[in-house]
Design a protein around this motif. Sequence first.
Motif, PDB file in Angstrom:
ATOM      1  N   PHE A  78       6.898  11.054 -10.932  1.00  0.00           N
ATOM      2  CA  PHE A  78       7.836  10.876  -9.829  1.00  0.00           C
ATOM      3  C   PHE A  78       7.721   9.456  -9.285  1.00  0.00           C
ATOM      4  CE2 PHE A  78       6.987  15.502  -9.599  1.00  0.00           C
ATOM      5  CZ  PHE A  78       8.285  15.965  -9.774  1.00  0.00           C
ATOM      6  N   ASN A  79       8.846   8.924  -8.819  1.00  0.00           N
ATOM      7  CA  ASN A  79       8.893   7.609  -8.189  1.00  0.00           C
ATOM      8  C   ASN A  79       9.357   7.767  -6.740  1.00  0.00           C
ATOM      9  OD1 ASN A  79       8.225   6.199 -10.642  1.00  0.00           O
ATOM     10  ND2 ASN A  79      10.321   6.553 -11.322  1.00  0.00           N
ATOM     11  N   TYR A  80       8.838   6.896  -5.843  1.00  0.00           N
ATOM     12  CA  TYR A  80       9.043   7.041  -4.416  1.00  0.00           C
ATOM     13  C   TYR A  80       9.689   5.793  -3.834  1.00  0.00           C
ATOM     14  CZ  TYR A  80       5.712  10.764  -5.332  1.00  0.00           C
ATOM     15  OH  TYR A  80       5.090  11.874  -5.849  1.00  0.00           O
ATOM     16  N   ALA A  81      10.650   6.007  -2.914  1.00  0.00           N
ATOM     17  CA  ALA A  81      11.341   4.904  -2.246  1.00  0.00           C
ATOM     18  C   ALA A  81      11.102   4.998  -0.746  1.00  0.00           C
ATOM     19  CB  ALA A  81      12.839   4.955  -2.549  1.00  0.00           C
ATOM     20  N   TRP A  82      10.784   3.849  -0.130  1.00  0.00           N
ATOM     21  CA  TRP A  82      10.445   3.787   1.284  1.00  0.00           C
ATOM     22  C   TRP A  82      11.505   3.013   2.062  1.00  0.00           C
ATOM     23  CZ3 TRP A  82       5.526   5.328   3.416  1.00  0.00           C
ATOM     24  CH2 TRP A  82       4.677   5.937   2.480  1.00  0.00           C
ATOM     25  N   GLU A  83      11.711   3.395   3.338  1.00  0.00           N
ATOM     26  CA  GLU A  83      12.590   2.674   4.242  1.00  0.00           C
ATOM     27  C   GLU A  83      11.978   2.667   5.634  1.00  0.00           C
ATOM     28  OE1 GLU A  83      16.501   4.316   4.234  1.00  0.00           O
ATOM     29  OE2 GLU A  83      16.941   3.701   2.168  1.00  0.00           O
ATOM     30  N   ASP A  84      11.886   1.497   6.236  1.00  0.00           N
ATOM     31  CA  ASP A  84      11.377   1.359   7.602  1.00  0.00           C
ATOM     32  C   ASP A  84      10.007   2.013   7.768  1.00  0.00           C
ATOM     33  OD1 ASP A  84      11.462   0.518  10.254  1.00  0.00           O
ATOM     34  OD2 ASP A  84      12.396   2.386  10.941  1.00  0.00           O
ATOM     35  N   GLY A  85       9.163   1.878   6.755  1.00  0.00           N
ATOM     36  CA  GLY A  85       7.806   2.399   6.850  1.00  0.00           C
ATOM     37  C   GLY A  85       7.659   3.874   6.600  1.00  0.00           C
ATOM     38  N   GLY A  97       0.784  -1.224   0.000  1.00  0.00           N
ATOM     39  CA  GLY A  97       0.000   0.000   0.000  1.00  0.00           C
ATOM     40  C   GLY A  97       0.814   1.270   0.000  1.00  0.00           C
ATOM     41  N   GLU A  98       2.133   1.184  -0.211  1.00  0.00           N
ATOM     42  CA  GLU A  98       2.988   2.366  -0.235  1.00  0.00           C
ATOM     43  C   GLU A  98       2.982   2.994  -1.627  1.00  0.00           C
ATOM     44  OE1 GLU A  98       6.263   0.699   3.022  1.00  0.00           O
ATOM     45  OE2 GLU A  98       6.579   0.439   0.868  1.00  0.00           O
ATOM     46  N   LEU A  99       2.898   4.321  -1.682  1.00  0.00           N
ATOM     47  CA  LEU A  99       2.909   5.042  -2.945  1.00  0.00           C
ATOM     48  C   LEU A  99       4.223   4.798  -3.676  1.00  0.00           C
ATOM     49  CD1 LEU A  99       1.566   7.141  -4.840  1.00  0.00           C
ATOM     50  CD2 LEU A  99       2.707   8.925  -3.486  1.00  0.00           C
ATOM     51  N   GLN A 100       4.135   4.387  -4.940  1.00  0.00           N
ATOM     52  CA  GLN A 100       5.321   4.096  -5.728  1.00  0.00           C
ATOM     53  C   GLN A 100       5.531   5.074  -6.875  1.00  0.00           C
ATOM     54  OE1 GLN A 100       7.549   1.047  -5.024  1.00  0.00           O
ATOM     55  NE2 GLN A 100       6.527   1.938  -3.239  1.00  0.00           N
ATOM     56  N   THR A 101       4.448   5.448  -7.549  1.00  0.00           N
ATOM     57  CA  THR A 101       4.557   6.311  -8.727  1.00  0.00           C
ATOM     58  C   THR A 101       3.398   7.295  -8.761  1.00  0.00           C
ATOM     59  OG1 THR A 101       5.586   4.517  -9.988  1.00  0.00           O
ATOM     60  CG2 THR A 101       4.728   6.367 -11.249  1.00  0.00           C
ATOM     61  N   TYR A 102       3.723   8.512  -9.139  1.00  0.00           N
ATOM     62  CA  TYR A 102       2.719   9.568  -9.302  1.00  0.00           C
ATOM     63  C   TYR A 102       2.928  10.212 -10.663  1.00  0.00           C
ATOM     64  CZ  TYR A 102       1.275  14.490  -9.070  1.00  0.00           C
ATOM     65  OH  TYR A 102       0.771  15.723  -9.361  1.00  0.00           O
ATOM     66  N   VAL A 103       1.816  10.335 -11.436  1.00  0.00           N
ATOM     67  CA  VAL A 103       1.874  10.914 -12.780  1.00  0.00           C
ATOM     68  C   VAL A 103       0.821  12.002 -12.893  1.00  0.00           C
ATOM     69  CG1 VAL A 103       1.623  10.486 -15.247  1.00  0.00           C
ATOM     70  CG2 VAL A 103       2.690   8.754 -13.790  1.00  0.00           C
ATOM     71  N   LEU A 104       1.229  13.179 -13.351  1.00  0.00           N
ATOM     72  CA  LEU A 104       0.305  14.264 -13.661  1.00  0.00           C
ATOM     73  C   LEU A 104       0.185  14.393 -15.167  1.00  0.00           C
ATOM     74  CD1 LEU A 104      -1.351  16.843 -12.922  1.00  0.00           C
ATOM     75  CD2 LEU A 104       0.814  18.101 -13.084  1.00  0.00           C
ATOM     76  N   SER A 105      -1.059  14.389 -15.649  1.00  0.00           N
ATOM     77  CA  SER A 105      -1.320  14.562 -17.082  1.00  0.00           C
ATOM     78  C   SER A 105      -2.209  15.774 -17.296  1.00  0.00           C
ATOM     79  CB  SER A 105      -2.002  13.320 -17.671  1.00  0.00           C
ATOM     80  OG  SER A 105      -1.160  12.191 -17.569  1.00  0.00           O
ATOM     81  N   ILE A 106      -1.930  16.523 -18.356  1.00  0.00           N
ATOM     82  CA  ILE A 106      -2.720  17.690 -18.728  1.00  0.00           C
ATOM     83  C   ILE A 106      -3.105  17.549 -20.193  1.00  0.00           C
ATOM     84  CG2 ILE A 106      -2.760  20.207 -18.944  1.00  0.00           C
ATOM     85  CD1 ILE A 106      -0.630  20.312 -16.757  1.00  0.00           C
TER      86      ILE A 106
END
Length: 274
Positions: A168-175, A151-160
């Motif tokens: 953008f891509n997101y990396a998580w550590e220890d929650g 359930g952790e956010l991995q990718t966000y895309v904005l389209s117009i």
Amino acid sequence: MIKRVLGIALVAAMGVACTEKRGDNNPVKPLPDGGGKHYVKSIDMYVGDPTVSGDLEYIGESIEFTLDEKSRIVNTRGVEYLDGQVVDVFADIKFEYNDNNNEVVIKADYYGESLIARCELNDRGAVTCARYEGIDDFEMVEERFEYNDEGELQTYVLSIGGREYYRFNYAWEDGNLARVYFADGTLVNECTYTDEPNPYNIDMSYSYYITMPVLFELTLIHDGFLGKTNRSMLTSCVDYGWGEERWDVSHKFDENGLVEYSYDGDVVLKYECF
């Protein structure tokens, strides 16, 4: 760049992490009297040195939350007080859920600006797609979100206008969300957190990320709308994307694990719970 409804200065002033306790994999959202979580009623803003007794001065601004019977936030207001009386409501954000809890309409008003987001939710209650109404300068503004199995956010895309504007891509550590990258792998944001878990039901740490979605500025808070909230409270965030800039936040915890105050070097935040 899209005109943001809520100014960065306002969001940064309120930008402390408030996350719920959770297990290793799945979020847990007990009722307000469940004993493990404290639901925020308001966040009050002060100025002064929090380490000096009696030095704090309430500046007359608060963020106030209304919950429904399912402990979902249905209204967030930014309120200005004078002599105990409301003199201005500078932000009024309403959340309208459908019966199946797979859609939510978010209606925001901020200093005369209005914006509506129609959001699709997955089975965890996280937004997978947000489509906007009220952005005059652009047509067909859409945000899409992808999550991992936890359930952790991995990718966000904005389209117009049907064309990808940025990703953008997101990396998580220890929650906790530790780093944000451009689509080409270039590091944009890097953040650190407290060792203590956050006892509250909301997460505002994303307000320090320049790379956060329009949706976050629209909601002011993160209560599972963007997947898992951070396990802990933000202590620093460095932005490398548009010239290096750093924010630091300190927190004082009491013997019960609650936060006596959060301080970003400018504004002191205090929490009142239901």
